[in-house]
Design a protein around this motif. Structure first.
Motif, PDB file in Angstrom:
ATOM      1  N   PRO A 192       0.826  -1.232   0.000  1.00 54.40           N
ATOM      2  CA  PRO A 192       0.000   0.000   0.000  1.00 54.40           C
ATOM      3  C   PRO A 192       0.847   1.263   0.000  1.00 54.40           C
ATOM      4  N   LEU A 193       2.012   1.217   0.631  1.00 61.07           N
ATOM      5  CA  LEU A 193       2.866   2.413   0.673  1.00 61.07           C
ATOM      6  C   LEU A 193       3.409   2.745  -0.718  1.00 61.07           C
ATOM      7  N   ASP A 194       3.821   1.662  -1.454  1.00 58.13           N
ATOM      8  CA  ASP A 194       4.319   1.905  -2.803  1.00 58.13           C
ATOM      9  C   ASP A 194       3.235   2.466  -3.705  1.00 58.13           C
ATOM     10  N   ILE A 195       2.046   1.919  -3.537  1.00 59.81           N
ATOM     11  CA  ILE A 195       0.920   2.415  -4.343  1.00 59.81           C
ATOM     12  C   ILE A 195       0.664   3.887  -4.047  1.00 59.81           C
ATOM     13  N   ALA A 196       0.731   4.236  -2.798  1.00 64.34           N
ATOM     14  CA  ALA A 196       0.500   5.624  -2.396  1.00 64.34           C
ATOM     15  C   ALA A 196       1.577   6.541  -2.962  1.00 64.34           C
ATOM     16  N   LYS A 197       2.815   6.035  -2.979  1.00 60.83           N
ATOM     17  CA  LYS A 197       3.902   6.837  -3.533  1.00 60.83           C
ATOM     18  C   LYS A 197       3.709   7.070  -5.033  1.00 60.83           C
ATOM     19  N   GLU A 198       3.294   5.997  -5.748  1.00 60.22           N
ATOM     20  CA  GLU A 198       3.077   6.164  -7.194  1.00 60.22           C
ATOM     21  C   GLU A 198       1.959   7.173  -7.467  1.00 60.22           C
ATOM     22  N   GLU A 199       0.895   7.053  -6.698  1.00 58.74           N
ATOM     23  CA  GLU A 199      -0.205   8.009  -6.890  1.00 58.74           C
ATOM     24  C   GLU A 199       0.231   9.432  -6.558  1.00 58.74           C
ATOM     25  N   ALA A 200       1.054   9.546  -5.519  1.00 54.71           N
ATOM     26  CA  ALA A 200       1.553  10.878  -5.147  1.00 54.71           C
ATOM     27  C   ALA A 200       2.459  11.439  -6.252  1.00 54.71           C
ATOM     28  N   ALA A 201       3.258  10.579  -6.881  1.00 55.07           N
ATOM     29  CA  ALA A 201       4.132  11.032  -7.968  1.00 55.07           C
ATOM     30  C   ALA A 201       3.320  11.490  -9.168  1.00 55.07           C
ATOM     31  N   LYS A 202       2.249  10.712  -9.495  1.00 56.19           N
ATOM     32  CA  LYS A 202       1.390  11.102 -10.595  1.00 56.19           C
ATOM     33  C   LYS A 202       0.720  12.440 -10.318  1.00 56.19           C
ATOM     34  N   LYS A 203       0.219  12.593  -9.105  1.00 53.57           N
ATOM     35  CA  LYS A 203      -0.436  13.850  -8.746  1.00 53.57           C
ATOM     36  C   LYS A 203       0.556  15.007  -8.780  1.00 53.57           C
ATOM     37  N   GLN A 204       1.794  14.742  -8.372  1.00 56.76           N
ATOM     38  CA  GLN A 204       2.813  15.799  -8.406  1.00 56.76           C
ATOM     39  C   GLN A 204       3.097  16.232  -9.845  1.00 56.76           C
ATOM     40  N   THR A 205       3.130  15.233 -10.737  1.00 56.36           N
ATOM     41  CA  THR A 205       3.339  15.558 -12.154  1.00 56.36           C
ATOM     42  C   THR A 205       2.183  16.393 -12.685  1.00 56.36           C
ATOM     43  N   GLN A 206       0.948  15.983 -12.314  1.00 57.50           N
ATOM     44  CA  GLN A 206      -0.214  16.747 -12.735  1.00 57.50           C
ATOM     45  C   GLN A 206      -0.187  18.166 -12.176  1.00 57.50           C
ATOM     46  N   ILE A 207       0.238  18.279 -10.928  1.00 55.15           N
ATOM     47  CA  ILE A 207       0.316  19.600 -10.291  1.00 55.15           C
ATOM     48  C   ILE A 207       1.331  20.481 -11.024  1.00 55.15           C
ATOM     49  N   GLU A 208       2.458  19.902 -11.394  1.00 54.42           N
ATOM     50  CA  GLU A 208       3.468  20.677 -12.113  1.00 54.42           C
ATOM     51  C   GLU A 208       2.949  21.126 -13.480  1.00 54.42           C
ATOM     52  N   GLU A 209       2.225  20.217 -14.174  1.00 58.67           N
ATOM     53  CA  GLU A 209       1.663  20.587 -15.479  1.00 58.67           C
ATOM     54  C   GLU A 209       0.636  21.699 -15.325  1.00 58.67           C
ATOM     55  N   LEU A 210      -0.230  21.534 -14.299  1.00 58.76           N
ATOM     56  CA  LEU A 210      -1.244  22.574 -14.062  1.00 58.76           C
ATOM     57  C   LEU A 210      -0.598  23.896 -13.666  1.00 58.76           C
ATOM     58  N   THR A 211       0.472  23.812 -12.909  1.00 57.47           N
ATOM     59  CA  THR A 211       1.183  25.038 -12.501  1.00 57.47           C
ATOM     60  C   THR A 211       1.770  25.746 -13.713  1.00 57.47           C
ATOM     61  N   GLU A 212       2.335  24.942 -14.636  1.00 62.43           N
ATOM     62  CA  GLU A 212       2.904  25.535 -15.843  1.00 62.43           C
ATOM     63  C   GLU A 212       1.809  26.189 -16.690  1.00 62.43           C
ATOM     64  N   GLN A 213       0.664  25.486 -16.806  1.00 66.84           N
ATOM     65  CA  GLN A 213      -0.458  26.046 -17.544  1.00 66.84           C
ATOM     66  C   GLN A 213      -0.974  27.321 -16.883  1.00 66.84           C
ATOM     67  N   LEU A 214      -1.018  27.305 -15.577  1.00 67.49           N
ATOM     68  CA  LEU A 214      -1.471  28.493 -14.844  1.00 67.49           C
ATOM     69  C   LEU A 214      -0.523  29.672 -15.082  1.00 67.49           C
ATOM     70  N   LYS A 215       0.767  29.380 -15.127  1.00 70.39           N
ATOM     71  CA  LYS A 215       1.750  30.423 -15.390  1.00 70.39           C
ATOM     72  C   LYS A 215       1.521  31.040 -16.772  1.00 70.39           C
ATOM     73  N   VAL A 216       1.284  30.148 -17.780  1.00 68.57           N
ATOM     74  CA  VAL A 216       1.037  30.646 -19.134  1.00 68.57           C
ATOM     75  C   VAL A 216      -0.232  31.485 -19.173  1.00 68.57           C
ATOM     76  N   LEU A 217      -1.269  31.011 -18.491  1.00 70.19           N
ATOM     77  CA  LEU A 217      -2.531  31.754 -18.461  1.00 70.19           C
ATOM     78  C   LEU A 217      -2.366  33.105 -17.776  1.00 70.19           C
ATOM     79  N   ARG A 218      -1.559  33.134 -16.713  1.00 68.75           N
ATOM     80  CA  ARG A 218      -1.339  34.412 -16.030  1.00 68.75           C
ATOM     81  C   ARG A 218      -0.590  35.398 -16.926  1.00 68.75           C
ATOM     82  N   GLU A 219       0.397  34.868 -17.671  1.00 67.83           N
ATOM     83  CA  GLU A 219       1.107  35.745 -18.597  1.00 67.83           C
ATOM     84  C   GLU A 219       0.166  36.284 -19.672  1.00 67.83           C
TER      85      GLU A 219
END
Length: 316
Positions: A15-42
């Protein structure tokens, strides 16, 4: 426990490994959304700057448009900010202003046409004035000649010719006498043919016929040079001579550049001297006296038109 069972349990994620993988995926999504947000703000900053620029333009233009409106057709209550004015109201007002501009343009075209008509009439009147001056100078000279006549018969002959030139007298037919040879008979021409013959003779007679009673000032600008004298000058100098004493020498004396002279020569103009005089007439010093001086210069030495000018203007 068999070895195969141990390998299956080893591949199973905790279960810990599964949680880590999900956390990594969410982190990637967060970074993509952050980049998109930056572009939108510009992009938002760019749009905001554009909106502010347009707002400033509206603050500058809209009050001017409102000030030129028809206040009866477009009443408006006072507003704190012109941008708050209803868009449909502004649109209708702009349409009205554009229509008004078209109407004014049409009126301006009519005025310009009227001006052209008036200029044409002024030109016609100027030509009529030139003919009147020509007749006046000829009449004055004829009157002077009549006053100096030695006999009454000569005076009557001069005055009779003067009347014919002015179209004030019709030829009087001679009475046919019995026994008169046919060669001495006189046939009265019709009124129209007589008038046309006299007008044709006046148009084709070299001017001036006689000297005037009073010479005009030599400081007269060449714009007001008698047209017959101007034509005589142009006819004399427009013909190129081997000695160079023609319009080219005149152009050099009044300051026309060599390049311009060569350009005019390539054009093969029929009356190049008229082009030279048109160039010179913008100068304040372009007087009849200076024209006479140029014509008598050693480079040109056009004595015939120079003598013609001295007969009508005080150039000495």
């Amino acid at each position: 426990m068999p070895a195969g069972g141990r390998s299956k349990s080893a591949k199973k994620l905790s279960p810990l490994d599964i949680a880590k993988e999900e956390a990594a995926k969410k982190q990637t999504q967060i970074e993509e959304l952050t980049e998109q947000l930056k572009v939108l703000r510009e992009e938002l900053d760019v749009r905001s700057a554009e909106v502010e620029r347009l707002r400033k333009k509206l603050h500058t233009i809209l009050p001017e448009i409102l000030s030129h409106r028809d206040r009866e057709k477009f009443p408006l209550e006072p507003v704190d900010d012109p941008i708050d004015v209803d868009a449909e109201y502004v649109r209708e007002m702009i349409y009205m202003l554009v229509d008004d501009l078209y109407i004014r343009r049409d009126k301006r075209s009519m005025v310009e046409q009227r001006i052209e008509d008036l200029e044409t009439r002024v030109t016609e009147q100027s030509l009529n004035y030139q003919h009147i001056v020509r007749k006046n100078l000829s009449s004055m000279a004829s009157i002077e000649e009549a006053l100096e006549a030695k006999t009454p018969a000569d005076m009557q002959r001069i005055l009779r010719n003067l009347k014919k030139e002015l179209l004030l007298e019709k030829p009087v037919p001679q009475t046919k006498l019995k026994g008169t040879p046919p060669s001495d008979s006189y046939t009265r021409p019709s009124k129209s043919s007589h008038t046309m013959d006299i007008i044709h003779e006046m148009e084709n007679t070299p001017f001036p016929l006689t000297k005037p009673l009073r010479k005009q000032s030599g400081d007269t600008h060449i714009r007001y040079l008698l047209p017959e004298i101007k034509q005589a000058v142009c006819n004399e100098l427009s013909l190129e001579k081997k000695t160079g004493g023609d319009w080219r020498a005149f152009a050099q004396r009044i300051g026309v550049s060599t390049e311009t002279i060569l350009f005019w020569r390539r054009l093969n103009l029929k009356n190049t001297m008229e082009q030279v005089l048109t160039f010179w007439k913008d100068s304040k010093g372009a007087t009849v006296r200076m024209l006479h001086r140029h014509l008598k210069s050693p480079e040109i030495y056009a004595l015939i038109p120079a003598k013609l000018i001295s007969d009508f203007y005080k150039v000495d």
